[in-house]
Write an enzyme that holds these catalytic residues in place. Sequence first.
Site, short mmCIF file in Angstrom:
data_model
loop_
_atom_site.label_atom_id
_atom_site.label_comp_id
_atom_site.label_asym_id
_atom_site.label_seq_id
_atom_site.Cartn_x
_atom_site.Cartn_y
_atom_site.Cartn_z
CG ASN A 178 -2.44 -0.32 -4.27
OD1 ASN A 178 -3.31 -0.74 -3.51
ND2 ASN A 178 -1.26 -0.91 -4.40
CD GLU A 207 -3.66 -13.46 -0.95
OE1 GLU A 207 -2.56 -13.02 -0.59
OE2 GLU A 207 -4.20 -13.16 -2.03
P1 RTP Z 1 -1.37 -6.40 -3.36
O1 RTP Z 1 -0.67 -7.39 -2.48
O2 RTP Z 1 -2.29 -5.47 -2.62
O3 RTP Z 1 -2.03 -7.04 -4.54
O4 RTP Z 1 -0.30 -5.44 -4.00
P2 RTP Z 1 1.16 -5.76 -4.45
O5 RTP Z 1 1.44 -7.23 -4.43
O6 RTP Z 1 1.34 -5.03 -5.73
O7 RTP Z 1 2.00 -5.05 -3.31
P3 RTP Z 1 2.69 -5.66 -1.98
O8 RTP Z 1 4.15 -5.42 -2.08
O9 RTP Z 1 2.20 -7.04 -1.72
O10 RTP Z 1 2.10 -4.67 -0.87
C1 RTP Z 1 0.81 -4.88 -0.37
C2 RTP Z 1 0.10 -3.56 -0.30
O11 RTP Z 1 0.71 -2.74 0.67
C3 RTP Z 1 0.59 -1.37 0.29
N1 RTP Z 1 1.92 -0.77 0.19
N2 RTP Z 1 2.19 0.41 0.68
N3 RTP Z 1 3.50 2.80 1.45
C4 RTP Z 1 4.18 1.88 0.78
O12 RTP Z 1 5.34 2.00 0.47
C5 RTP Z 1 3.48 0.66 0.40
N4 RTP Z 1 4.02 -0.37 -0.24
C6 RTP Z 1 3.02 -1.27 -0.37
C7 RTP Z 1 -0.10 -1.33 -1.04
O13 RTP Z 1 -1.49 -1.11 -0.81
C8 RTP Z 1 0.13 -2.72 -1.58
O14 RTP Z 1 -0.84 -3.07 -2.52
#
Ligand code: RTP
Length: 140
Positions: free
Chosen positions: A114, A128
């Site tokens: 993403n 971070e």
């Molecule tokens: P980020 O930490 O990368 O800014 O993204 P975020 O808060 O929107 O998402 P988060 O829930 O913290 O998840 C971290 C990263 O893990 C990957 N992910 N894969 N396959 C899946 O169901 C899944 N869910 C999350 C994504 O790359 C996400 O950005």
Amino acid sequence: MAIERTFSMIKPDATRRNLTGAITAMLEEAGLRVVASKRVWMSRREAEGFYAVHKERPFFDELCEFMSSGPTVVQVLEGENAIAKNREVMGATNPADAADGTIRKVHARSIGENSVHGSDAPATAAQEIKYWFSDIEVVG
Ligand code: RTP
Ligand code: MG
């Protein structure tokens, strides 16, 4: 609102497609200033350390494999309300749910690949930034 700093990453799916400049331009257009930036090819271990908070999640292995699969651009962004502003310009985690005009809507390929990461709160932003940068590398 005081000036804040947040941590951002341009992920390997985006560097592979030569989108570093296009994504950085979207961040700058949103009013965020890049006060530190470097390209890193993180090791599997560095990815696991960075994402330790997700270690019990089912996608942890896949995530660490992907994040160590190619170069990433790690950045510190500065601006008013920078943490929330960055999350807004990034869009929802799953590009299918992301609002029009957001980085993930325009560029991301899937929920895993993403394109960008952004800190979600002041404490995680500080942690971070410290994980990837020393104090003298951040030039406001
Ligand atoms: P980020 O930490 O990368 O800014 O993204 P975020 O808060 O929107 O998402 P988060 O829930 O913290 O998840 C971290 C990263 O893990 C990957 N992910 N894969 N396959 C899946 O169901 C899944 N869910 C999350 C994504 O790359 C996400 O950005
Ligand atoms: Mg997150």
